[in-house]
Design a protein around this motif. Structure first.
Motif, short mmCIF file in Angstrom:
data_model
loop_
_atom_site.label_atom_id
_atom_site.label_comp_id
_atom_site.label_asym_id
_atom_site.label_seq_id
_atom_site.Cartn_x
_atom_site.Cartn_y
_atom_site.Cartn_z
N ALA A 175 0.83 -1.21 0.00
CA ALA A 175 0.00 0.00 0.00
C ALA A 175 0.86 1.26 0.00
CB ALA A 175 -0.94 -0.02 1.20
N MET A 176 1.97 1.23 0.73
CA MET A 176 2.88 2.38 0.71
C MET A 176 3.49 2.54 -0.68
SD MET A 176 4.79 2.19 4.44
CE MET A 176 5.53 3.82 4.25
N GLY A 177 3.89 1.42 -1.29
CA GLY A 177 4.42 1.48 -2.65
C GLY A 177 3.39 2.01 -3.63
N HIS A 178 2.14 1.62 -3.43
CA HIS A 178 1.04 2.12 -4.27
C HIS A 178 0.96 3.64 -4.22
CE1 HIS A 178 -3.02 1.97 -6.13
NE2 HIS A 178 -3.26 3.01 -5.34
N VAL A 179 1.03 4.19 -3.02
CA VAL A 179 0.97 5.65 -2.87
C VAL A 179 2.15 6.31 -3.58
CG1 VAL A 179 1.05 7.53 -1.20
CG2 VAL A 179 -0.31 5.49 -0.71
N VAL A 180 3.33 5.75 -3.41
CA VAL A 180 4.52 6.33 -4.03
C VAL A 180 4.39 6.37 -5.54
CG1 VAL A 180 7.00 5.96 -4.42
CG2 VAL A 180 6.05 5.72 -2.11
N VAL A 181 3.88 5.28 -6.12
CA VAL A 181 3.78 5.20 -7.58
C VAL A 181 2.62 6.04 -8.11
CG1 VAL A 181 3.22 3.63 -9.48
CG2 VAL A 181 4.93 2.98 -7.79
N THR A 182 1.46 5.93 -7.51
CA THR A 182 0.28 6.60 -8.06
C THR A 182 0.25 8.09 -7.77
OG1 THR A 182 -1.03 6.05 -6.09
CG2 THR A 182 -1.10 4.50 -7.95
N GLU A 183 1.01 8.55 -6.78
CA GLU A 183 1.03 9.98 -6.48
C GLU A 183 2.28 10.66 -7.03
OE1 GLU A 183 0.19 10.96 -2.43
OE2 GLU A 183 -1.64 9.75 -2.35
N PHE A 237 2.13 -3.50 -11.37
CA PHE A 237 1.57 -4.35 -10.32
C PHE A 237 1.19 -3.54 -9.08
CE2 PHE A 237 3.15 -6.02 -6.23
CZ PHE A 237 2.13 -6.92 -5.93
N ILE A 238 2.11 -2.75 -8.59
CA ILE A 238 1.89 -2.06 -7.31
C ILE A 238 0.86 -0.95 -7.45
CG2 ILE A 238 3.57 -0.15 -7.37
CD1 ILE A 238 3.23 -2.69 -4.51
N GLY A 239 0.71 -0.42 -8.68
CA GLY A 239 -0.25 0.65 -8.89
C GLY A 239 -1.67 0.16 -9.07
N GLY A 240 -1.84 -1.16 -9.11
CA GLY A 240 -3.18 -1.72 -9.25
C GLY A 240 -4.07 -1.38 -8.08
N PRO A 241 -5.36 -1.25 -8.29
CA PRO A 241 -6.29 -0.86 -7.21
C PRO A 241 -6.29 -1.83 -6.05
CG PRO A 241 -7.48 -1.63 -9.16
CD PRO A 241 -6.06 -1.48 -9.58
N GLU A 242 -5.93 -3.11 -6.30
CA GLU A 242 -5.93 -4.09 -5.22
C GLU A 242 -4.88 -3.79 -4.15
OE1 GLU A 242 -3.12 -5.67 -8.39
OE2 GLU A 242 -5.04 -4.60 -8.29
N ASN A 243 -3.89 -2.94 -4.48
CA ASN A 243 -2.85 -2.58 -3.52
C ASN A 243 -3.07 -1.21 -2.88
OD1 ASN A 243 -1.11 -4.89 -3.68
ND2 ASN A 243 -0.47 -4.21 -5.71
N SER A 244 -4.16 -0.59 -3.14
CA SER A 244 -4.40 0.74 -2.58
C SER A 244 -4.63 0.66 -1.07
CB SER A 244 -5.62 1.38 -3.25
OG SER A 244 -6.80 0.73 -2.83
N LYS A 273 16.90 -4.88 -8.50
CA LYS A 273 15.80 -5.56 -9.18
C LYS A 273 14.50 -5.38 -8.42
CE LYS A 273 14.36 -10.19 -10.73
NZ LYS A 273 14.11 -9.79 -12.15
N PHE A 274 13.52 -4.77 -9.08
CA PHE A 274 12.18 -4.70 -8.51
C PHE A 274 11.50 -6.05 -8.67
CE2 PHE A 274 12.92 -0.18 -8.92
CZ PHE A 274 12.22 0.35 -7.85
N VAL A 275 10.86 -6.52 -7.61
CA VAL A 275 10.20 -7.82 -7.61
C VAL A 275 8.75 -7.63 -7.18
CG1 VAL A 275 10.19 -10.14 -6.62
CG2 VAL A 275 12.36 -8.97 -7.01
N GLU A 276 7.83 -8.21 -7.94
CA GLU A 276 6.42 -8.15 -7.56
C GLU A 276 6.19 -8.93 -6.27
OE1 GLU A 276 3.72 -9.06 -10.76
OE2 GLU A 276 5.03 -8.08 -12.24
N THR A 277 5.39 -8.36 -5.39
CA THR A 277 5.20 -8.93 -4.05
C THR A 277 3.71 -9.04 -3.72
OG1 THR A 277 5.41 -6.70 -3.12
CG2 THR A 277 7.40 -8.08 -3.17
N PRO A 278 2.99 -9.93 -4.36
CA PRO A 278 1.56 -10.05 -4.07
C PRO A 278 1.31 -10.49 -2.63
CG PRO A 278 2.32 -11.87 -5.45
CD PRO A 278 3.45 -10.88 -5.38
#
Length: 937
Positions: free
Chosen positions: A465-473, A494-501, A788-793
């Motif tokens: 969720a913190m990563g989501h804020v960083v990317v989307t803002e 991945f991190i900008g997807g709504p599921e991570n908000s 390396k950025f790694v997706e972290t579901p």
């Protein structure tokens, strides 16, 4: 060496070039701007008498003993508070100054007991020394007539030191040390003028906020604050420099002895990790090394139900070797293995893993570090290319935003916590992510900007969720990412997807979305941002995922590769980092290189003259399962109580009971040794010769203060077993083991005992490119090239609350105790923590009819135990908390078999439990004990 007296320059050093020229008593000296006259004089070889001044504290100017005359200036200023000026000429010994100093000293002595010959500080008292230096020959006041403080009552409440107010000169050094060094603010000056006294908050030391770090004792210039050990044993007369064997901070100490007996442990000012500070464990809790419970002779028995019988070393070693070989002959080469210890030296750990690989002939070696920080190694290796933290501890002084997640530094890493608190009081902002309200959330002069009180098991949801804020803002550091990282676009999608908000994650994390957004913005825009984390991150089913998530966040915001930033694991035990570095995992050789790599194996095979299997061996959980299945039959355990520290204890003990041969090497008969067939006595840190590697990758020398009480070093035991099994493995000294480590481990290539003795310590990598070590990692590029950025579901843990087990248990540590308590419980630290207790929220307690202090049953689907309840709002509703320091409680009886998906690190921090009030017979009340298991809630 003789007693080591470190120089005291009176006031702290100032940064910057030495471009100010000063003349002290005709001697020229150049110092940085802002330096005090006192320090400049000391640097020129002239010591100005002082009592309130010491170079670990800011200048105070109260004792008036350090007066000097300055050419062209009126009066006699205090040299500690007077800064130098270019061209200044200072006179430290003039008739006027000498007379003033004598008069000042006479007033001090007039209200001080004249018992120097019988005083415990005789020979180590600054007041006594200064009186001689200033030439005091008479005392015209006090003593026999007039008001004085000579009859004040001594405070002996603390188990480690006394406070005698009659000998206090009210210099305030103890008060200032508690403030400036420790940051606890437990001491103050009460009263005014002649009535001024040092006070522990209006109570005695034991019942005050004092954390017994010893900073006040070290700062005291008289006998007013004195170790009981010095009072009992006398003043020490020689020093050995060594390293603390408790947490992963790795503090350097002066072990001060009188003959062959340790009188006290004094933190070393030149220690790279601690710079002269300590905690109650390192400073005072060393007595376990000579405790009557120590086992110093080998013991054997045929069955773990038989009585032990003492044998000599030759018999014990022969017995182990013959039994191990017999098991292999009957059942196969892969049916035996070993576990290394994070409490032993690098050299001892290396010897054990070499014994397993070369003498046992398999890769069945694992380490207790698996149960704490194996996700750190995996996660940071994937993202940064190196399995260790990025910074040195000093780096925190340059941080503007500090995020503490899943760690409780004031209890588990107190010396580092003091550094952190200094920076926070200077204005750095703090984000705490923890289910429990730890002391850092709010303590004297500190308050977290954000406490993200997340639900246990939702760490990955928080960081995503913190990563989501960083990317989307639009808060990404595009320059850093573009120049130094790869795979960002896929991660950003991945991190900008709504599921991570934060809004979607709020029901999972329990953290209000608005609060989390503010925290993320602060981390991304607040300047240098650093992450410090502990077992609350790694001991989860998604521990490795979370470490990669934090690495993603740091890279996205450009917070890697300079002072004040980074991703920093706070290691639990003294040599967790080192035990991993030395090749203790079944899939990796020293330096984190996989056994499947032909070139790496060739290096070791050429040196060891034995083939090394290309397939990984068994991890600890696999060993337990195989033991119960009958396919694993012999185990060597070095210095670790797996029957208390590992999860699902019933499963662990069943495995141990299934073994044909269990060999335990330790100081005491612990819970694991109750199942052993051979007990090989180990050595305490006071007897060890070698190195520890702390959480900041700092390699510190551990020097023997005394000869091994067992008559044999631990690395020798591994060599002897290997020799008896037919493999030629021998060293004359641990320096030879380190030389071998350096020859096969690139990050240690430049490390040697000689270099450590010269420099004090180094941080790996230490090699031709960095001959004096590497304080900050990944400065110009990442070890792997590009980060390396790694997706972290986020994947929820399978361990969830149910109708039958509606609460979630999480665990942690307490300041006075260490790990399973084998050491600290055998010291006076038990005065602060006599038992593990269960913290429970008032709502959950009231619902169950539980009052503060009640004995309660704690049960999970795995097992149950009993504890005393402490009703506390530190925990949110639905969450309970306990420590794991006492075997009587056996908190890990209830923890489950769940573990991290990548490393098998146990999921200690999320266990579904029920808490029930016990009736007088010790049986849980029926109301909450008989609920049927229903669907997950």
């Amino acid at each position: 060496m003789s007693l080591l007296k470190e120089p005291d320059y009176g006031t702290p050093a100032k940064d910057g070039p030495a471009n100010v020229s000063v003349e002290v008593d005709g001697i020229p000296v150049q110092v940085p701007e802002g330096t005090s006259v006192m320090r400049a004089a000391a640097l020129s070889g002239i010591e100005i008498p002082k009592l309130c001044a010491t170079d670990s504290l800011e200048a105070f100017g109260s004792c008036r003993l350090c007066l000097v005359e300055v050419e062209g200036k009126r009066g006699t200023p205090a040299s500690c508070t007077t800064p130098v000026a270019d061209g200044m000429k200072v006179s430290t010994q003039t008739p006027k100054v000498e007379k003033l100093r004598q008069d000042v000293m006479e007033l001090y002595i007039s209200d001080h007991p004249l018992d120097c010959l019988t005083c415990s500080a005789n020979g180590d008292c600054e007041l006594q020394d200064r009186a001689g230096e200033v030439g005091l020959r008479q005392v015209r006041y006090g003593q026999e007539a007039g008001e004085n403080h000579l009859d004040l009552e001594k405070d002996t409440s603390n188990p480690y030191f006394d406070f005698n107010p009659s000998k206090c000169i009210v210099c305030s050094r103890c008060v200032r040390a508690c403030d400036e060094v420790q940051g606890t603010f437990a001491l103050t000056i009460e009263g005014r003028g002649f009535d001024s006294q040092v006070s522990a908050g209006g109570t005695d030391f034991m019942n005050s906020d004092c954390v017994s770090c010893g900073a006040c004792v070290q700062a005291c210039p008289t006998d007013s604050l004195m170790e009981k050990s010095v009072v009992d044993l006398g003043m020490p007369n020689r020093t050995v420099l060594t390293t603390c064997a408790y947490c992963g901070v790795g503090c350097s100490f002066k072990a001060e002895l009188r003959g062959d007996e340790v009188v006290r442990m004094v933190p070393y000012k030149d220690g790279g990790a601690n710079e002269g500070h300590s905690c109650v464990k390192g400073r005072f809790a060393f007595g376990y090394a000579s405790h009557p419970d120590r086992v110093t002779s080998p013991m054997v028995r045929e069955s773990n139900t038989d009585e032990w019988r003492e044998v000599d070393w030759e018999t014990a070693i022969s017995h182990v070797a013959e039994r191990m070989k017999d098991i292999q002959t009957r059942h196969g080469a892969g049916t035996i293995g070993g576990i290394t210890s994070s409490r032993c030296t690098n050299e001892e750990v290396y010897a054990v893993q070499k014994m397993v690989r070369a003498a046992f002939g398999n890769n069945n070696v694992d380490t207790c570090a698996r149960v704490c920080h194996s996700p750190t190694g995996y996660g940071l290796k994937q993202t940064f290319g190196e399995s260790a933290g990025t910074q040195d501890f000093k780096s925190v002084a340059k941080s503007d935003v500090i995020m503490v997640i899943g760690a409780n530094p004031t209890d588990a890493h107190p010396v580092f916590a003091s550094r952190m608190k200094q920076r926070l009081r200077e204005g750095a902002q703090l984000i705490v992510a923890d289910p429990r309200r730890i002391d850092l959330v709010r303590s004297p002069h500190i308050e977290a900007a954000h406490h993200l009180q997340l639900n246990p098991g939702s760490n990955v949801a928080i960081v995503n969720a913190m990563g989501h804020v960083v990317v989307t803002e639009g808060l990404v550091d595009r320059s850093f990412v573009g120049d130094r990282c790869e795979d960002f676009d896929a991660w950003a999608e991945f991190i900008g997807g709504p599921e991570n908000s934060p809004e979607v994650m709020e029901p999972i994390t329990g953290v209000p979305a608005d609060e989390l957004r503010k925290a993320a913005r602060l981390f991304a825009t607040g300047g240098n941002a650093a992450i410090y984390y502990g077992l609350g991150v790694t001991e989860h089913s998604q521990g490795s995922t979370m470490v990669m998530g934090m690495a993603n966040l740091a890279m996205a915001t450009g917070n890697i590769g300079r002072e004040g930033v980074g991703v920093n694991p706070l290691r639990g035990q003294n040599n967790v980092q080192g035990s991993c570095d030395m090749g203790s995992f079944p899939h990796e050789l020293a330096g984190y290189r996989h056994v499947s790599d032909d070139a790496v194996r060739e290096v070791f095979e050429d040196l060891w003259q034995r083939p090394i299997l290309a397939e990984p061996g068994l991890r600890i959980p696999n060993m337990f399962d195989a033991a119960i299945d009958g396919t694993f039959r012999g185990l060597f355990v070095q210095g670790e109580d797996i029957a208390q520290s590992d999860p699902n204890i019933q499963h662990v003990t069943a495995a141990l009971d299934s073994l044909e041969l269990l060999v335990v090497q330790d100081l005491f008969i612990n819970e694991t040794a109750k199942y052993a067939h051979v007990f090989l006595p180990g050595t305490s840190f006071l007897e060890k010769d070698g190195t520890f590697t702390n959480a900041e990758r700092r390699i510190n020398r551990v020097r023997p203060v005394m000869k091994p009480q067992t008559g044999k070093d631990e690395w020798q035991i591994a060599c002897d077993i290997a020799q008896a099994m037919g493999y030629d493995m021998a060293y004359d000294h641990p320096r030879e083991i380190m030389a071998e480590i350096a020859s096969v481990t690139p990050t240690f290539a430049g490390v040697s005992f000689e270099k450590l003795d010269k420099l004090g310590s180094v941080q790996w990598p230490c090699n031709d490119d960095a001959p004096e070590g590497t304080p900050v990692m990944h400065v110009d590029s990442f070890v792997r090239g590009k980060g390396k950025f790694v997706e972290t579901p986020f994947v929820p843990t399978s361990e969830r609350s149910t109708r039958r087990y509606p609460l979630i248990l999480t665990t942690g540590r307490i300041l006075s105790q260490y790990n399973v308590g084998a050491q600290t419980r055998r010291t006076n630290n038990v005065a602060w923590h006599t038992e593990d207790v269960l913290e429970i929220h008032p709502y959950d307690a009231e619902e169950r009819g539980i009052s503060d202090g009640d004995r309660v049953a704690l049960t999970s689907r795995i097992g149950g135990t009993e504890l005393r309840a402490v009703v506390s709002d530190r925990m949110p509703t639905g969450v309970v908390y306990t420590t794991f320091h006492h075997p009587e409680t056996g908190a890990n009886v209830v923890t489950t078999e769940n573990s991290d998906w990548a490393t098998n690190c146990p999921e200690y921090k999320v266990t579904a439990v029920q808490v029930s009030q016990l009736n007088p017979g010790g049986v849980p009340t029926a109301e909450h004990d008989a609920e049927p298991e229903l669907v997950d809630t």
